[in-house]
Write a protein that holds these residues in place. Structure first.
Motif, PDB file in Angstrom:
ATOM      1  N   LYS A  47       0.823  -1.212   0.000  1.00 35.98           N
ATOM      2  CA  LYS A  47       0.000   0.000   0.000  1.00 35.98           C
ATOM      3  C   LYS A  47       0.860   1.267   0.000  1.00 35.98           C
ATOM      4  O   LYS A  47       0.501   2.271  -0.601  1.00 35.98           O
ATOM      5  N   MET A  48       2.009   1.179   0.702  1.00 38.02           N
ATOM      6  CA  MET A  48       2.873   2.358   0.810  1.00 38.02           C
ATOM      7  C   MET A  48       3.393   2.821  -0.543  1.00 38.02           C
ATOM      8  O   MET A  48       3.766   3.984  -0.702  1.00 38.02           O
ATOM      9  N   LEU A  49       3.448   1.892  -1.522  1.00 41.15           N
ATOM     10  CA  LEU A  49       3.950   2.268  -2.848  1.00 41.15           C
ATOM     11  C   LEU A  49       3.112   3.373  -3.472  1.00 41.15           C
ATOM     12  O   LEU A  49       3.594   4.146  -4.279  1.00 41.15           O
ATOM     13  N   PHE A  50       1.839   3.431  -3.080  1.00 40.68           N
ATOM     14  CA  PHE A  50       0.941   4.378  -3.729  1.00 40.68           C
ATOM     15  C   PHE A  50       0.719   5.631  -2.877  1.00 40.68           C
ATOM     16  O   PHE A  50      -0.230   6.365  -3.082  1.00 40.68           O
ATOM     17  N   GLU A  51       1.585   5.848  -1.872  1.00 37.66           N
ATOM     18  CA  GLU A  51       1.478   7.048  -1.037  1.00 37.66           C
ATOM     19  C   GLU A  51       2.426   8.120  -1.572  1.00 37.66           C
ATOM     20  O   GLU A  51       3.506   7.797  -2.054  1.00 37.66           O
ATOM     21  N   ALA A  52       2.017   9.363  -1.428  1.00 35.28           N
ATOM     22  CA  ALA A  52       2.941  10.453  -1.729  1.00 35.28           C
ATOM     23  C   ALA A  52       3.969  10.530  -0.593  1.00 35.28           C
ATOM     24  O   ALA A  52       3.687  10.089   0.514  1.00 35.28           O
ATOM     25  N   PRO A  53       5.179  11.070  -0.860  1.00 32.95           N
ATOM     26  CA  PRO A  53       6.186  11.170   0.202  1.00 32.95           C
ATOM     27  C   PRO A  53       5.688  12.011   1.372  1.00 32.95           C
ATOM     28  O   PRO A  53       4.975  12.997   1.175  1.00 32.95           O
ATOM     29  N   PHE A  54       6.030  11.596   2.588  1.00 35.51           N
ATOM     30  CA  PHE A  54       5.667  12.404   3.759  1.00 35.51           C
ATOM     31  C   PHE A  54       6.679  12.173   4.869  1.00 35.51           C
ATOM     32  O   PHE A  54       7.484  11.243   4.809  1.00 35.51           O
ATOM     33  N   ASP A  72       9.524   7.846   1.372  1.00 35.34           N
ATOM     34  CA  ASP A  72       9.636   8.321  -0.006  1.00 35.34           C
ATOM     35  C   ASP A  72       9.813   7.118  -0.914  1.00 35.34           C
ATOM     36  O   ASP A  72       9.672   5.975  -0.468  1.00 35.34           O
ATOM     37  N   GLY A  73      10.115   7.361  -2.169  1.00 31.87           N
ATOM     38  CA  GLY A  73      10.162   6.258  -3.124  1.00 31.87           C
ATOM     39  C   GLY A  73      11.139   5.173  -2.730  1.00 31.87           C
ATOM     40  O   GLY A  73      10.848   3.983  -2.825  1.00 31.87           O
ATOM     41  N   LEU A  74      12.322   5.579  -2.245  1.00 28.36           N
ATOM     42  CA  LEU A  74      13.351   4.596  -1.911  1.00 28.36           C
ATOM     43  C   LEU A  74      12.925   3.726  -0.738  1.00 28.36           C
ATOM     44  O   LEU A  74      13.032   2.494  -0.774  1.00 28.36           O
ATOM     45  N   SER A  75      12.425   4.373   0.335  1.00 29.41           N
ATOM     46  CA  SER A  75      12.063   3.570   1.503  1.00 29.41           C
ATOM     47  C   SER A  75      10.870   2.672   1.190  1.00 29.41           C
ATOM     48  O   SER A  75      10.805   1.539   1.684  1.00 29.41           O
ATOM     49  N   GLU A 481      11.082   3.893 -10.649  1.00 24.82           N
ATOM     50  CA  GLU A 481      11.260   5.280 -11.088  1.00 24.82           C
ATOM     51  C   GLU A 481      11.237   6.225  -9.890  1.00 24.82           C
ATOM     52  O   GLU A 481      12.068   7.115  -9.757  1.00 24.82           O
ATOM     53  N   ALA A 482      10.274   5.969  -8.977  1.00 26.80           N
ATOM     54  CA  ALA A 482      10.149   6.823  -7.796  1.00 26.80           C
ATOM     55  C   ALA A 482      11.391   6.727  -6.929  1.00 26.80           C
ATOM     56  O   ALA A 482      11.895   7.732  -6.417  1.00 26.80           O
ATOM     57  N   ALA A 483      11.926   5.478  -6.787  1.00 23.01           N
ATOM     58  CA  ALA A 483      13.111   5.302  -5.947  1.00 23.01           C
ATOM     59  C   ALA A 483      14.293   6.035  -6.536  1.00 23.01           C
ATOM     60  O   ALA A 483      15.053   6.709  -5.827  1.00 23.01           O
ATOM     61  N   LYS A 484      14.440   5.949  -7.853  1.00 15.73           N
ATOM     62  CA  LYS A 484      15.566   6.615  -8.515  1.00 15.73           C
ATOM     63  C   LYS A 484      15.447   8.132  -8.370  1.00 15.73           C
ATOM     64  O   LYS A 484      16.402   8.807  -8.005  1.00 15.73           O
ATOM     65  N   ASP A 485      14.238   8.641  -8.638  1.00 18.57           N
ATOM     66  CA  ASP A 485      14.057  10.092  -8.545  1.00 18.57           C
ATOM     67  C   ASP A 485      14.312  10.595  -7.131  1.00 18.57           C
ATOM     68  O   ASP A 485      14.857  11.675  -6.941  1.00 18.57           O
ATOM     69  N   THR A 486      13.906   9.777  -6.147  1.00 20.61           N
ATOM     70  CA  THR A 486      14.138  10.162  -4.752  1.00 20.61           C
ATOM     71  C   THR A 486      15.615  10.354  -4.492  1.00 20.61           C
ATOM     72  O   THR A 486      16.042  11.340  -3.891  1.00 20.61           O
ATOM     73  N   LEU A 487      16.433   9.383  -4.951  1.00 17.16           N
ATOM     74  CA  LEU A 487      17.855   9.460  -4.653  1.00 17.16           C
ATOM     75  C   LEU A 487      18.496  10.656  -5.345  1.00 17.16           C
ATOM     76  O   LEU A 487      19.402  11.278  -4.794  1.00 17.16           O
ATOM     77  N   ASP A 489      17.125  13.484  -6.105  1.00 20.37           N
ATOM     78  CA  ASP A 489      16.562  14.779  -5.740  1.00 20.37           C
ATOM     79  C   ASP A 489      16.881  15.086  -4.280  1.00 20.37           C
ATOM     80  O   ASP A 489      16.109  14.784  -3.386  1.00 20.37           O
ATOM     81  N   GLN A 490      18.053  15.700  -4.052  1.00 17.52           N
ATOM     82  CA  GLN A 490      18.444  15.967  -2.668  1.00 17.52           C
ATOM     83  C   GLN A 490      17.562  17.072  -2.064  1.00 17.52           C
ATOM     84  O   GLN A 490      17.288  17.046  -0.865  1.00 17.52           O
ATOM     85  N   ALA A 491      17.125  17.993  -2.886  1.00 17.29           N
ATOM     86  CA  ALA A 491      16.340  19.117  -2.370  1.00 17.29           C
ATOM     87  C   ALA A 491      15.039  18.635  -1.728  1.00 17.29           C
ATOM     88  O   ALA A 491      14.617  19.145  -0.691  1.00 17.29           O
ATOM     89  N   ALA A 492      14.432  17.619  -2.348  1.00 18.62           N
ATOM     90  CA  ALA A 492      13.187  17.094  -1.789  1.00 18.62           C
ATOM     91  C   ALA A 492      13.446  16.479  -0.424  1.00 18.62           C
ATOM     92  O   ALA A 492      12.633  16.605   0.492  1.00 18.62           O
ATOM     93  N   PHE A 493      14.613  15.821  -0.273  1.00 14.58           N
ATOM     94  CA  PHE A 493      14.954  15.222   1.012  1.00 14.58           C
ATOM     95  C   PHE A 493      15.132  16.304   2.070  1.00 14.58           C
ATOM     96  O   PHE A 493      14.678  16.159   3.200  1.00 14.58           O
ATOM     97  N   LEU A 494      15.801  17.397   1.672  1.00  9.83           N
ATOM     98  CA  LEU A 494      16.032  18.476   2.646  1.00  9.83           C
ATOM     99  C   LEU A 494      14.722  19.108   3.079  1.00  9.83           C
ATOM    100  O   LEU A 494      14.605  19.597   4.201  1.00  9.83           O
ATOM    101  N   SER A 495      13.725  19.067   2.200  1.00  8.77           N
ATOM    102  CA  SER A 495      12.468  19.725   2.541  1.00  8.77           C
ATOM    103  C   SER A 495      11.686  18.953   3.600  1.00  8.77           C
ATOM    104  O   SER A 495      10.743  19.476   4.164  1.00  8.77           O
ATOM    105  N   PHE A 496      12.096  17.703   3.883  1.00  8.79           N
ATOM    106  CA  PHE A 496      11.382  16.939   4.910  1.00  8.79           C
ATOM    107  C   PHE A 496      11.452  17.611   6.269  1.00  8.79           C
ATOM    108  O   PHE A 496      10.591  17.433   7.108  1.00  8.79           O
ATOM    109  N   ILE A 497      12.529  18.361   6.484  1.00 12.51           N
ATOM    110  CA  ILE A 497      12.684  18.966   7.805  1.00 12.51           C
ATOM    111  C   ILE A 497      11.620  20.023   8.044  1.00 12.51           C
ATOM    112  O   ILE A 497      11.192  20.238   9.176  1.00 12.51           O
TER     113      ILE A 497
END
Lengths: 500, 171
Positions: A47-54, A72-75, A481-487, A489-497
């Motif tokens: 189910k988590m595959l179809f969730e947006a990152p949070f 996110d996509g990778l996890s 594709e989502a996992a690759k894009d996650t890795l 895209d560092q900016a998206a990771f930084l925005s988690f904070i």
């Protein structure tokens, strides 16, 4: 789903201990409870595959003060690998582990290992990562020695010592990083490191992490424990260790830290690519001469994980064109999924053969295709898949990696990858000749096919081998594709904070 | 009477160490336990907490076993009870964490925080300290039992495998 994200660690952790209590009242129930936990986890993971990152704030504490969980996509991809393979290994165990004592303790350790791996994958906090890494590692030390025979205890001890060294290096790295940045929250560390820039301290931390997580992933100079530990464990545990643990603890952590915290760098990229190529070549050469079925598979794990690290290494290189880096990274991640599927299938097959014939020596088997057709067919499919024969899944990922390397101008690595694929094929053709075909020894005249609960996971995994190969665009769009894009895209990771 | 038996055991030189050790252990054991409980209960106010207090309590049981022998040690906290307490401690801790979902978050401190520096304050944290204290006490004592008393079984295994090795060498 979002609100219940921590259940990925809470369910296996709770069930691990509840199982022990319940088994004191009724031994039979522990099978069912463990299955229930793994089944619910797999459903949640898919189910988590179809969730947006949070981002999830444990205890309601806002980052950088509280513990941050990241989806996110990778996890999500790793969660699917861990929990689905875990469910299949669990189904397999219900029958296979009858030959051991203390089954409920086995389930407890198994679920603790799952809890640790899920924790490593979902956490966004460095110290939390270390804690979960230790939970998974310590459970796996105990599981490797679960048979309590001399060889198993020796392998477990070796694994314990080297795993302890790895954990110490990682803890040192985390401590240095904390002293450099003053925070443990991963996005926050990345932001602070961006302000500091590169210096000797950061370089030292990177070296500690590459050595520590490299030991967990068993890249070649750090591989000594794996060929002992993986064959000694019970077959479903070998499948979990080779198929999942070295990825979740080793390669995932390297990828997450290097891409998202330190950012791409040419030096780290060349080191990781070199380690990958070295593991690929050394692993396959050591594998070819092995007589022990499971030991051979363990060496192939080192070799195949070399492909994954190779792909991730090129993805880290800022000097090649972004499209090629993305392609190599994609190939690496794809091979990670494929390796999880076919290697766990092969280990479970070896367990089924051992269950019926009582031996792991390839040369003492033979002609088993006539006696155990289902197991043999799945073993054959997985062997073809690992050797990279189209249309099975292993072919596509190897093709993508090789293509990316040749295109990016790393001709030597590309040619080595082709050569290793060839050697892998030779090794698995020999395996099939020895085990599946040829003359059936007299003493195996009366053996039967493995029990249904053991062949069911094998069939599912074999179908997955074929399905991922054929329905590759679907898998691609759903998770890769989502996992690759996650890795990338560092900016998206930084925005988690900031919180989502 | 069970008390008589234990009294007999205390003065019996067959069990445990000399009477000097036994007297000292009887003198300090109460203090050790009180101190362990204090460290657990005041975990949210002063340095310490569930783990540190649990280690102290486990050391209390270990000192009892060392001083008076395994019969008395296992009578005070048997391996079976230790294993149940060990498991129960984790489960209680996890249930408190899960109870945070009533407020929307895992491990949310949903209880009233009380007044700062009072014993009954900090919401769920003292409860978690108690759960961890029980778990650590039981598990460290269980490890001690496994290594010392049941460890004889393991060393016997080692001897038999050494004999096997000798046998195979002779062959």
């Amino acid at each position: 789903m979002q609100g219940y994200y921590p259940l990925f660690t809470a369910i296996p952790l709770g069930m691990a201990f509840f199982n022990l209590l319940a088994a004191k009242i009724n031994q039979k129930i522990s099978d069912f409870l463990a299955f229930l936990a793994m089944a619910s986890l797999s459903v949640m993971a898919v189910k988590m595959l179809f969730e947006a990152p949070f981002a999830y704030h444990v205890g309601g504490w806002a980052p950088p003060f509280g513990i941050l969980l990241i989806s996110d996509g990778l996890s999500s991809m790793l969660l699917v690998i861990i929990n689905v393979i875990g469910l299949l290994a669990m189904i397999y165990s219900t029958k296979y582990m009858d030959s051991y004592t203390a089954k409920e303790k086995y389930y407890t350790l198994f679920l603790l290992m799952i809890a640790g791996m899920n924790g490593v994958v979902i956490t966004g906090d460095l110290f939390n990562l270390y804690v979960f890494l230790e939970i998974a590692s310590i459970a796996s030390y105990a599981l490797v020695g679960f048979g309590c025979e001399k060889n198993e205890l020796e392998a477990s001890f070796k694994y314990l010592i080297l795993g302890g060294v790895a954990s110490t290096l990682i803890l040192f790295g985390i401590a240095f990083l904390y002293s450099l940045t003053g925070t443990l929250n991963m996005p926050d560390v990345a932001i602070e490191l961006g302000k500091i820039g590169m210096n000797k301290g950061v370089g030292f931390v990177m070296a500690l992490f590459i050595a520590g997580f490299g030991l967990k992933a068993s890249s070649v100079p750090f591989h000594a424990w794996l060929p002992d530990a993986h064959p000694s464990a019970p077959a479903p545990i070998s499948a979990m260790l080779s198929g999942v643990l070295i990825k979740a603890l080793g390669v995932y952590s390297i990828a997450r830290l290097m891409f998202h915290i330190f950012g791409p760098s040419a030096l780290v990229s060349s080191i990781i690519m070199f380690l990958g190529a070295l593991s690929m070549v050394v692993g396959v050469f050591l594998a070819v001469g092995q007589h022990d079925f499971k030991r051979m598979l363990a060496y192939h794990s080192i070799s195949q994980m070399g492909y994954v690290t190779l792909g991730i290494g090129l993805g880290l290189n800022p000097n090649v064109s972004p499209a090629l880096a993305a392609l190599a990274l994609f190939g690496g991640l794809f091979h990670m999924v494929n390796h999880a599927v076919f290697k766990s299938c092969l280990f479970l097959c070896s367990g089924a053969f051992e269950y019926r014939t009582g031996t792991r020596d390839k040369l003492k088997m033979g002609g088993l295709v006539r006696k155990m057709p289902v197991t043999s067919a799945t073993c054959s499919i997985a062997s073809l898949s690992i050797s990279g024969v189209p249309p099975f899944n292993g072919f596509w990922s190897k093709l993508i990696i090789i293509f990316a390397f040749l295109k990016a101008g790393y001709t030597i690595y590309g040619v080595l990858a082709i050569f290793v694929a060839f050697m892998t094929m030779i090794s698995f053709i020999r395996l099939q000749m020895n085990v599946l075909f040829g003359e059936l020894p007299k003493r195996f005249e009366k053996i039967k096919e493995a029990p249904f609960l053991m062949t069911l996971p094998l069939v599912v995994l074999a179908i997955l081998c074929l399905a991922i190969g054929i329905a590759y665009p679907f898998i691609d769009s759903v998770m890769l594709e989502a996992a690759k894009d996650t890795l990338l895209d560092q900016a998206a990771f930084l925005s988690f904070i900031a919180g989502v | 009477m069970a008390d008589d038996k234990i009294k007999k055991m205390i003065h019996d030189s067959e069990h445990g160490m000399t009477s000097i050790v036994k007297t000292i252990v009887r003198f300090v054991i109460g203090i050790i336990f009180v101190f362990g409980v204090y460290i657990i209960l005041y975990g949210h106010l002063t340095p310490g907490g569930g783990f540190a207090g649990g280690v102290i309590l486990a050391c209390g049981y270990i000192i009892l076993t060392l001083g008076f022998g395994k019969i008395l040690g296992l009578k005070k906290l048997s391996d079976k009870v230790a294993s149940v307490l060990d498991t129960a401690g984790v489960l209680v801790f996890l249930i408190i964490g899960l109870a945070g979902f009533t407020g929307g978050y895992f491990f949310l401190n949903f209880m009233a925080k009380g007044e700062i520096f009072h014993l009954a304050s900090a919401g769920t944290i003292p409860l978690m300290n108690i759960a961890i204290g029980v778990k650590v006490t039981a598990s460290i004592f269980a490890v001690f039992i496994a290594l010392s008393i049941f460890g004889k079984f393991v060393s016997a295994l080692g001897e038999s495998s050494e004999e096997n090795r000798k046998g195979s060498n002779e062959e």
